[in-house]
Design a protein around this motif. Structure first.
Motif, PDB file in Angstrom:
ATOM      1  N   LYS A 107       2.076 -47.896  28.054  1.00 50.97           N
ATOM      2  CA  LYS A 107       0.608 -47.882  28.069  1.00 50.97           C
ATOM      3  C   LYS A 107       0.129 -46.802  27.117  1.00 50.97           C
ATOM      4  N   ALA A 165      -5.408 -52.973  17.345  1.00 52.21           N
ATOM      5  CA  ALA A 165      -5.682 -51.751  18.108  1.00 52.21           C
ATOM      6  C   ALA A 165      -7.095 -51.246  17.804  1.00 52.21           C
ATOM      7  N   VAL A 214      -9.582 -53.238  19.733  1.00 53.20           N
ATOM      8  CA  VAL A 214      -9.576 -52.883  21.154  1.00 53.20           C
ATOM      9  C   VAL A 214     -10.380 -51.602  21.379  1.00 53.20           C
ATOM     10  N   GLU A 215     -10.206 -50.617  20.511  1.00 52.65           N
ATOM     11  CA  GLU A 215     -10.954 -49.357  20.661  1.00 52.65           C
ATOM     12  C   GLU A 215     -12.451 -49.581  20.464  1.00 52.65           C
ATOM     13  N   GLU A 247     -13.930 -50.784  23.588  1.00 48.58           N
ATOM     14  CA  GLU A 247     -14.120 -49.734  24.603  1.00 48.58           C
ATOM     15  C   GLU A 247     -15.402 -48.944  24.321  1.00 48.58           C
ATOM     16  N   GLU A 250      -9.788 -56.852  26.102  1.00 52.74           N
ATOM     17  CA  GLU A 250      -8.833 -56.508  27.168  1.00 52.74           C
ATOM     18  C   GLU A 250      -7.651 -57.489  27.157  1.00 52.74           C
ATOM     19  N   GLU A 276      -5.509 -56.527  24.061  1.00 53.41           N
ATOM     20  CA  GLU A 276      -4.746 -55.307  24.335  1.00 53.41           C
ATOM     21  C   GLU A 276      -3.319 -55.608  24.819  1.00 53.41           C
ATOM     22  N   GLN A 279      -1.182 -56.403  21.514  1.00 54.09           N
ATOM     23  CA  GLN A 279      -1.309 -55.674  20.243  1.00 54.09           C
ATOM     24  C   GLN A 279      -0.010 -55.092  19.686  1.00 54.09           C
TER      25      GLN A 279
END
Lengths: 116, 116, 116, 116
Positions: A115, B36, B39-40, B43, C43, C46, C49
Motif C-alpha cells: 500500500k 498514479a 489517482v492523486e 484524491e 479508486e 488504484e 496502477q
C-alpha cells in the motif's frame, strides 16, 4: 524580490496575469480548477492507455509532443489551484517528501510496498 | 551548476534520489506514473466534490491540510513522469503559455471561451 | 410496468429511493455526480496502477473484493448521473455500439487502431 | 437461457462479441480497461467543469449529445472491465447498496455526511 525565473512562484505570477487579462478569475474556483486538472491528466493518461509501458521506443513524435503539452497543462492548472487555495506548492512538495521518507525508509532491496 | 533550490529541476533531483534509494525505478514506468498521477488528482478532487466552490470559507483545517498534501503528491508524480519522458517541465509550461496566449487573445470583457 | 429486476432501470429506481430517503438530491447535481464518478474510478484504477496487467493471478482476495466494490460504486454514480441528465443509459450504450461498429469495421487481423 | 435484453448481462454479451470480431482482447487487460474508463469519465467531466451545476438549462444540444455518448462509453468500458475481472456488475451494485444502507441510515433531515 522577484521570483527566480525557473521557479514555480514565477509560473504562478505568469498564470495570475494570464487569467486577469482574460477575466477568467470568476470561473477559476478551486472546485472548477480541480476538475480541469483531472481532465488534463486524463488527456495525458490517454497517450499511455494501450501501451505496454510508455517507454520512449513505444512513442512516435506526435505522441511525444502531445505528452509534452499535456504535462504543461497539468502543471499550469496545478499552479493555479495551489494559488487559489493558498498553498506554496514547492514548500508543500518538500514537506511531503519528508513525510514519505519517514513512512517508507530507504531500502534498495525492499521493492514497492503493498500500500502506497 | 546545481539547480536553483526552488526550481522544478531541484525537485527532480530529489525524486530521482528518493526512488533510487528504494529501488522503485522498475515500477516507475511512464504508464504507471500516469496512472498514479490520476489517482492523486482524484484524491484532490474528492475534497471539492460536494462543495459549492471550494473557497476558503467552505474548508475546515483537515480539508486544508489534505489539499496541501494532495497538491504535493500530484506535483511529485508530475515531476517524475516528466523526468521519465524526457520533458523539461518548466520549459514546456512556458511554451504552452505562449501557445495559449495566441489561441486566447487577451480580452477582459470576453469571459470563458466555449471550448478551451 | 415495472422494470426488469436485472435492468439498469431497476437500479435507477433503487438509487432514486436511496437518495430521497437521505435528502441527498440537493447535492446530486450533474456536476457533483460527475466529480464523484471520477473519484470512484480512480479508486478502481488504484488497484491496478503498479501491476503488469491486472490479470487474476496478480490479485489477492483483498484486491478482488475492493475491485468488486469500486466497480459497483462507479455503476451507481453512473446510473444517477444518467438519471439527472435525462439519459436512458441502456439505450445510449446500444446507440454508441452501433456508432462504434460503423467507425471500426470488424477485422480480426487489424489490431487496435492508433486513435480510438 | 438468454440474458434479458435490457440487462447488463446482455451488454456484456455484445461487448464480448465486438472485441472478438476486432481481435482487441490482447489490449483489453483489466489495467488498460481501467485506464480507458478513467479517460472516458474525464471526457464526461469536461462537459461540466465550468458550469455552475450542470442542470439542463445550462446545457446546449451539443453538450447534451456529448454527455449521452460519454455516459455510454463509460458504461461500455465498465461492463468490459467487470467482465475481465469476473464481477457480476448488477449483483455487485445491489450488494454495495445494502452496505451503503447500513452505513448511512435513512434520515431525510441529516444532509450529506462529512465523509462518504
Amino acid at each position: 524580490m522577484n521570483p527566480t525565473p525557473d521557479s514555480l512562484a514565477h509560473l504562478r505570477t505568469l498564470t495570475r496575469q494570464f487569467a486577469r487579462e482574460r477575466n477568467w478569475a470568476p470561473f477559476h474556483t478551486p472546485k472548477n480548477l480541480a476538475m480541469a486538472l483531472s481532465v488534463e491528466v486524463a488527456e495525458l493518461v490517454e497517450h499511455f492507455q494501450w501501451l505496454p509501458t510508455g517507454a520512449d521506443a513505444e512513442l512516435d513524435d506526435d505522441a511525444r509532443l502531445g505528452i509534452r503539452h499535456e504535462l504543461a497543462d497539468v502543471l499550469l492548472y496545478l499552479v493555479q489551484l495551489a494559488d487559489r487555495t493558498g498553498v506554496d506548492l514547492h514548500a508543500a512538495a518538500l514537506e511531503k517528501m519528508a513525510l514519505n521518507a519517514a513512512k517508507y525508509p530507504a531500502d534498495p532491496s525492499a521493492g514497492l510496498p503493498a500500500k502506497r
